[in-house]
Design an enzyme around this catalytic site. Structure first.
Site, PDB file in Angstrom:
ATOM      1  N   SER A 251       0.834  -1.199   0.000  1.00  0.00           N
ATOM      2  CA  SER A 251       0.000   0.000   0.000  1.00  0.00           C
ATOM      3  C   SER A 251       0.873   1.255   0.000  1.00  0.00           C
ATOM      4  O   SER A 251       1.618   1.481  -0.951  1.00  0.00           O
ATOM      5  CB  SER A 251      -0.964  -0.025   1.184  1.00  0.00           C
ATOM      6  OG  SER A 251      -1.945   0.976   1.062  1.00  0.00           O
ATOM      7  N   GLU A 374      -9.007  -4.107  -5.062  1.00  0.00           N
ATOM      8  CA  GLU A 374      -8.279  -3.060  -4.329  1.00  0.00           C
ATOM      9  C   GLU A 374      -9.173  -1.878  -3.959  1.00  0.00           C
ATOM     10  O   GLU A 374      -8.985  -1.244  -2.920  1.00  0.00           O
ATOM     11  CB  GLU A 374      -7.104  -2.544  -5.177  1.00  0.00           C
ATOM     12  CG  GLU A 374      -6.029  -3.559  -5.495  1.00  0.00           C
ATOM     13  CD  GLU A 374      -5.048  -3.762  -4.359  1.00  0.00           C
ATOM     14  OE1 GLU A 374      -5.318  -3.274  -3.234  1.00  0.00           O
ATOM     15  OE2 GLU A 374      -4.019  -4.417  -4.581  1.00  0.00           O
TER      16      GLU A 374
END
Length: 557
Positions: A251, A374
């Site tokens: 991330s 995502e």
């Protein structure tokens, strides 16, 4: 000359017989030894001076010499944290309503939520620029206190950069024991593991003219670079090989690594690592100087000061509280207020643009992955309606021209819900657009920039949301794997095999799966599913990602 002192520490002046490393500027003792796994843990090693007072909102500098007392890192340190209200209070309820097909009625207006300051972790401090080193005993002891050690006696190094939306997270949030143990299979000595802190929120990610005139934009990127330089200079003292460093992050950690790969447009020489594993690399793109300055001025307004110089004179408590309040109450849905910005120096343009131009470090070996869904975690409840996509795109991209917004809504992600575009409802439609823009197209940019000589994977174990793969990455052989959030221990072991073998040998491999081949001209990746792990066509290799890479959504004001 800097040396490693393997002391018996039998004297009364030292608390234990754990080893001490001489870093030149300080002596640092291991804080613990895990006898079950034969691992030394060197915790909270200072790599930069405390970023306080005049050093706030500046690039890091070297720490002062402090050799009078041996440090052991017994005082934990995490950088000041923050959490958006939408993430903490509303998003979980919205996801549950979506998965169970229930009505969701809470307001999407962030300002309507009541703000209550969270209880602060006692380890929180601005003086947080530290890192941890976890090393197998046999690797550490091979160094034998020598400043110059033969490379054959040094081990590959894996450096972890945590995620957390650039506003939260810390180096100690993931236990590397399982990952290191997996690296020792097949009579291997294993890896040296490093995890680093970097400044978060306003402390690390301010941008705009006011900060570039009197400070450093993207100070956190400089923190990371400084820590990686520390690894290059010092890791041999722990038995690690500075010429075999793999940096890995998820991330915000993966997004940070992408910015390190493209740092200065590739004009400042090689990156201080040789390989990179980027898991779901993401950030909200911010190019506009005006947008950056508005965020900075908002922060100063919360502090009730007018200048960066005045902010530097305030107490840590005030700054920490203002940062937490701003991120909590001012972050629009799916956003965190802070993150990397285009600053004209460390970040001369968006990484996707730099990769397209060839302005990056080409001499790297790359492994990159994304999760199958995502974007859903960051999708606003407005997306229940077909207009939600345009609403959220205009929120994420405030300078988007009308014709580009129309193209996104009408052509790129049209309201067609028969599955032909990859979605069957308006929420999944918006989630796919967010996934492309902020996360998964970054993996496509990397694959193509490195001529598909990369290793790519997709994590698709349901629900395959953003961040779900982290517990698999750091799985530690629990008897009941489901208690750790791992639905399939075999998949976790395979992923750990991939990551550690890549760090050790430059190519991911596992006896549990088919051969992991390079991305190649056929755009192939390894799909890590709940029932099967097998190659498949890379879904990110598509025209949508080629559209996003040129940043057509940005119109200078």
């Amino acid at each position: 000359m800097v040396t490693v002192l393997l002391l018996t520490l039998a004297s009364a002046c030292l608390a234990s017989n754990l080893p001490v490393v001489d870093l030149g500027y300080e002596l640092h003792q291991a804080i613990s030894f895990n006898s079950s796994h034969n691992l030394y843990n060197f915790s909270n090693i200072r790599y930069a001076a405390p970023p306080l007072g005049d050093l706030r909102f500046q690039a890091p500098i070297l720490p002062k010499q402090n050799r009078e007392n041996i440090q052991n890192g017994s005082v934990g340190k995490i950088c000041p944290q923050a959490t958006p209200l939408w993430s903490a209070d509303v998003q979980p309820a919205f996801l549950l309503s979506y998965f169970y097909n229930q009505t969701f009625s809470l307001s999407t207006n962030i300002s309507s939520y009541g703000y209550k300051p969270a209880e602060q972790d006692p380890r929180t401090t601005e003086d947080c620029l530290c890192l941890d080193v976890v090393v197998p005993k046999n690797i550490f002891e091979r160094a034998k206190g020598k400043a110059a050690v033969s490379r054959k006696n040094l081990a590959p190094v894996l450096v972890w950069i945590y995620g957390g939306g650039y506003v939260a997270g810390d180096k100690s949030s993931s236990d590397p024991t399982g990952l290191i143990e997996r690296s020792r299979l097949g009579n291997s000595d294993g890896i040296v593991y490093v995890a680093l802190n970097y400044r978060l929120g306003a402390f690390g990610w301010l941008g705009g003219d006011s900060i570039t005139a009197n400070g450093t934009a993207n100070a956190a990127l400089h923190d990371q670079r400084f820590a990686l330089d520390w690894v290059y200079k010092n890791i041999h003292l722990f038995g690690g090989d500075a010429t075999r460093v793999t940096v890995m992050g998820e991330s915000a950690g993966g997004g940070s690594i992408l910015h390190q790969i493209t740092a200065y447009g590739g004009t400042r020489g090689a990156a201080p690592f040789q390989q990179a594993i980027l898991q779901s690399p993401g950030w909200v793109p911010v190019i506009s100087d005006e947008q950056q300055e508005d965020t900075l001025q908002q922060f100063l307004g919360i502090l009730n000061v007018s200048t960066i110089e005045q902010a530097r004179k305030l107490s840590s408590d005030k700054l920490i509280a203002a940062n937490a309040y701003q991120v909590a109450t001012k972050s629009q849905w799916g956003q965190f207020t802070y993150g990397p910005v285009v600053d004209g120096s460390f970040v001369p343009a968006l990484p996707g643009q730099l990769l397209l131009r060839g302005d990056f470090d080409h001499n790297l070996n790359i492994m990159v992955g994304h999760n199958a869904d995502e974007g859903l975690d960051f999708t606003s409840p407005d997306s229940i309606n077909s207009t939600g996509l345009a609403i959220q795109m205009n929120s994420v991209l405030p300078n988007i021209p009308a014709n580009v917004s129309d193209f996104i809504s009408d052509v790129l992600y049209p309201p067609v819900y028969n599955g032909s575009y990859g979605y069957t409802d308006s929420i999944a439609r918006t989630a796919l657009a967010i996934s492309d823009l902020i996360f998964q197209c970054n993996t496509d940019y990397l694959n193509r920039a490195f001529f598909n000589e990369t290793y790519a994977y997709e994590f698709s174990i349901p629900p395959a949301l953003h961040g779900q793969d982290v517990v698999y990455t750091f799985y530690n052989n629990q008897t009941n794997s489901s208690l750790s959030g791992v639905a399939n221990a075999t998949a976790a072991w395979a992923m750990q095999d991939y990551f550690t073998s890549f760090a050790q040998y430059g190519a991911p491999k596992s006896h549990l799966t088919p051969v992991f081949r390079k991305h190649g001209q056929n755009a192939q990746l390894m799909n890590i599913g709940n029932n099967t792990i097998q190659p498949m066509q890379d879904p990110t290799s598509n025209p949508r990602c080629r559209f996003w890479q040129t940043a057509p959504y940005y119109k200078p004001t």
